[in-house]
Design an enzyme around this catalytic site. Sequence first.
Site, PDB file in Angstrom:
ATOM      1  CE1 TYR A  84      -3.860  -1.816   0.353  1.00  0.00           C
ATOM      2  CE2 TYR A  84      -3.236  -2.615   2.034  1.00  0.00           C
ATOM      3  CZ  TYR A  84      -3.736  -2.767   1.404  1.00  0.00           C
ATOM      4  OH  TYR A  84      -5.159  -3.588   1.036  1.00  0.00           O
ATOM      5  CE  LYS A 142      -6.156  -7.956  -4.117  1.00  0.00           C
ATOM      6  NZ  LYS A 142      -6.415  -7.094  -3.871  1.00  0.00           N
TER       7      LYS A 142
END
Length: 388
Positions: free
Chosen positions: A130, A252
């Site tokens: 992240y 992703k």
Amino acid sequence: MTAPLTIAELKTLAQRRVPKMFFQYADSGSWTESTYRANEADFAKIKLRQRVFVDMSDRSLATTMVGQKASMPVALAPTGLTGMQHADGEMLAARAAEEFGIPFTLSTMSICSIEDIASVTKQPFWFQLYVMKDRDFVLNLIHRAKAAKCSALVLTADLQILGQRHNDIRNGLSAPPKMTIKNLWQMATRPGWCMNMLKTKRHSFGNIIGHAKDISDMTTLSHWTHSQFDPKLSWSDVAWIKEQWGGPLVIKGILDVEDAKAAVDTGADAIIVSNHGGRQLDGAHSSISMLPRIVDAVGDRIEVHMDGGIRSGQDVLKAIALGAKGTFIGRPFLYGLGAMGKEGVTLALEIIRKELDISMALCGKRDINAVDRSILAEFSSGSDIAKL
């Protein structure tokens, strides 16, 4: 009790053994959960072609995903708070995946740290990133992943801001859980879970505690976590991440053809067609419905994978038939982990492997790498894929 035979049976067992707040964290979607439900429901709309009197011997599910050998086209997806489904959950899942011969992906928001996973595995695992506002922290994560010899970096693109998940708000979700009367009651009714948790020191975010600045207690950790996701993240940032990482990069969270094309332009090695398990934009398309459109648009230029809604080996087979080079499973292995620990993860993989193997054979194929749209009843011509 007989051993569970389906992922649904593992889910039922996990619900009995995991405190409600953590089971619902894994098993919920955002807002009305329409996309979460569609992820599963749209798989059921795809029908397979049964074939007979074909050679079904010497079958193989072996393949590669992002250049890594896999015993079947399945990887364990990055899932947050996995160590709250079962004590040391990420470590147990990583060992199960390694023994099964498939990739394991560790989440940034894991309970066990990058170093914890490296300490219990011999083969390289993947790390999911992240991107936070604190770029020094991001760079530190990348360096730690490199030091642990992670073989791929999975960059999540669809969590710049958090989708609202009603159950998490109602449950007051945190790791470790707050000692409220409601939470204490939930844990008291799950004594096996509590006993396992008492045996481990890992109760919070292992990749963050001791690595991020100005975190001294649960209050500052909670504030940091919710304030650090970067809403300004853009395609231009991918080049910096790719340069710092220097290895295979997977993006992703792709659910749109134009975004897939943009991902190709970044030089990424693979993309994962995903809507974050229905946990972000409620009302978006299911992953499986967008997969063939994205494969048709960019599949000749980049490796395409998918996740979201897979609950059986037949679902894996359908995704491969529609062009995915590999699939990622999150909830199925979490159900297994919550139900039975490491053995439950292995059982979940065995259930999927057996269903995939038998279904492939009954569709007249012996090698997973030879599976294509010809095994799909309605979609053999490709003309009706957009109707999903």
